[in-house]
Motif scaffolding. Sequence first.
Motif, mmCIF file in Angstrom:
data_model
loop_
_atom_site.group_PDB
_atom_site.id
_atom_site.type_symbol
_atom_site.label_atom_id
_atom_site.label_comp_id
_atom_site.label_asym_id
_atom_site.label_seq_id
_atom_site.Cartn_x
_atom_site.Cartn_y
_atom_site.Cartn_z
ATOM 1 N N PHE A 117 -5.384 7.156 2.141
ATOM 2 C CA PHE A 117 -5.078 6.006 1.309
ATOM 3 C C PHE A 117 -4.865 6.449 -0.139
ATOM 4 C CE2 PHE A 117 -5.427 1.725 -0.262
ATOM 5 C CZ PHE A 117 -6.191 1.795 -1.421
ATOM 6 N N GLN B 235 0.375 11.727 3.780
ATOM 7 C CA GLN B 235 -0.077 12.590 4.875
ATOM 8 C C GLN B 235 0.473 13.985 4.623
ATOM 9 O OE1 GLN B 235 1.524 11.856 8.811
ATOM 10 N NE2 GLN B 235 -0.381 12.494 9.796
ATOM 11 N N ILE B 236 -0.399 14.874 4.215
ATOM 12 C CA ILE B 236 -0.010 16.282 4.113
ATOM 13 C C ILE B 236 0.160 16.805 5.530
ATOM 14 C CG2 ILE B 236 -0.799 18.559 3.365
ATOM 15 C CD1 ILE B 236 -2.273 17.076 1.064
ATOM 16 N N LEU B 237 1.146 17.652 5.725
ATOM 17 C CA LEU B 237 1.508 18.129 7.068
ATOM 18 C C LEU B 237 0.290 18.642 7.823
ATOM 19 C CD1 LEU B 237 3.932 18.550 8.956
ATOM 20 C CD2 LEU B 237 4.090 20.887 8.070
ATOM 21 N N GLN C 122 -1.660 -3.903 8.826
ATOM 22 C CA GLN C 122 -0.659 -3.321 7.938
ATOM 23 C C GLN C 122 0.486 -2.743 8.755
ATOM 24 O OE1 GLN C 122 -2.520 -0.610 5.100
ATOM 25 N NE2 GLN C 122 -4.267 -1.999 4.931
ATOM 26 N N PHE D 149 3.706 -0.274 8.680
ATOM 27 C CA PHE D 149 4.117 0.909 7.936
ATOM 28 C C PHE D 149 5.628 1.096 7.964
ATOM 29 C CE2 PHE D 149 0.309 3.444 6.885
ATOM 30 C CZ PHE D 149 -0.656 2.626 7.447
ATOM 31 N N GLY D 150 6.145 1.656 6.880
ATOM 32 C CA GLY D 150 7.522 2.108 6.839
ATOM 33 C C GLY D 150 7.656 3.461 7.520
ATOM 34 N N PRO D 151 8.881 3.973 7.630
ATOM 35 C CA PRO D 151 9.122 5.236 8.327
ATOM 36 C C PRO D 151 8.707 6.466 7.525
ATOM 37 C CG PRO D 151 11.172 4.368 7.467
ATOM 38 C CD PRO D 151 10.129 3.331 7.188
ATOM 39 N N GLN E 121 -2.394 17.048 8.557
ATOM 40 C CA GLN E 121 -3.669 16.456 8.150
ATOM 41 C C GLN E 121 -3.683 14.950 8.394
ATOM 42 O OE1 GLN E 121 -5.067 17.681 4.280
ATOM 43 N NE2 GLN E 121 -4.226 19.753 4.492
ATOM 44 N N LYS E 122 -4.812 14.337 8.074
ATOM 45 C CA LYS E 122 -4.951 12.904 8.322
ATOM 46 C C LYS E 122 -4.204 12.098 7.256
ATOM 47 C CE LYS E 122 -9.510 12.707 7.843
ATOM 48 N NZ LYS E 122 -10.869 12.091 7.741
ATOM 49 N N VAL E 123 -3.968 10.853 7.576
ATOM 50 C CA VAL E 123 -3.335 9.938 6.634
ATOM 51 C C VAL E 123 -4.385 9.506 5.610
ATOM 52 C CG1 VAL E 123 -2.149 7.732 6.419
ATOM 53 C CG2 VAL E 123 -1.765 9.152 8.439
ATOM 54 N N TYR F 39 0.235 5.353 1.227
ATOM 55 C CA TYR F 39 -0.598 6.364 1.863
ATOM 56 C C TYR F 39 0.186 7.670 1.838
ATOM 57 C CZ TYR F 39 -3.375 2.571 3.953
ATOM 58 O OH TYR F 39 -4.175 1.470 4.149
ATOM 59 N N PHE G 85 3.841 7.188 2.965
ATOM 60 C CA PHE G 85 4.082 5.967 3.724
ATOM 61 C C PHE G 85 3.785 4.749 2.853
ATOM 62 C CE2 PHE G 85 4.826 7.669 7.867
ATOM 63 C CZ PHE G 85 4.030 8.795 7.985
ATOM 64 N N MET H 132 4.163 13.619 3.382
ATOM 65 C CA MET H 132 4.861 12.415 3.829
ATOM 66 C C MET H 132 4.188 11.249 3.125
ATOM 67 S SD MET H 132 7.295 11.978 6.095
ATOM 68 C CE MET H 132 7.932 10.966 7.427
ATOM 69 N N TYR I 265 0.832 -1.195 0.000
ATOM 70 C CA TYR I 265 0.000 0.000 0.000
ATOM 71 C C TYR I 265 0.869 1.248 0.000
ATOM 72 C CZ TYR I 265 -2.756 -3.683 2.229
ATOM 73 O OH TYR I 265 -3.369 -4.876 2.535
#
Lengths: 113, 115
Positions: A45, A37-39, A102, A104-106, A41-43, A35, A91, A89, A33
């Motif tokens: 998909f 994440q704009i700074l 799931q 997640f990577g860093p 804001q929510k994560v 995903y 992910f 960001m 997957y």
Amino acid sequence: EPEVTQTPSHQVTQMGQEVILRCVPISNHLYFYWYRQILGQKVEFLVSFYNNEISEKSEIFDDQFSVERPDGSNFTLKIRSTKLEDSAMYFCASSPSNTDTQYFGPGTRLTVL
Amino acid sequence: AQTVTQSQPEMSVQEAETVTLSCTYDTSESDYYLFWYKQPPSRQMILVIRQEAYKQQNATENRFSVNFQKAAKSFSLKISDSQLGDAAMYFCAYMTTDSWGKLQFGAGTQVVVTP
């Protein structure tokens, strides 16, 4: 403990340039997957990928985005012509099945100037 | 469409005390999964706890436990004996059983732990 890895950790690019974000999922996982994440804001998909095909994608994942599993270990997200609003960001995550947890990577922080 | 709502932008708790984070969701599905993920300042997403909707028993993971109320579509997270390392953004997430693993996240709750 196995983990998802992502490279680079931070990518700076000029608007209009192509970027490729790379991920190495956990080795025995079959679902992958992306995903974003704009700074502040929510994560959100972007896309899920199974058996070398996109299984589901969001409305964000337009023609400027593509994913690929070029070999047995890497999973990539390509943004063809970056826009300022692609700064976020990103992910990568992987799971053994589509209903498993799931991992997640860093993340890769993408900055578009 | 399913939505996940976290109504508390920020919660503050003293070390060793307990804090509860709320999460509600909207769905017409009967079978689904719910998660709490933690995002510390490093921004890595770390799984805290998972709940299957068909299970009546609330999930527990050490100091973290949930109160899952299926009829009310509520899924709160309780952090007991709070530690400084618990300070992070906490996201509630929802996934249906027939999606291709699409997680839908709430807006997050920032947990501040004071000594």
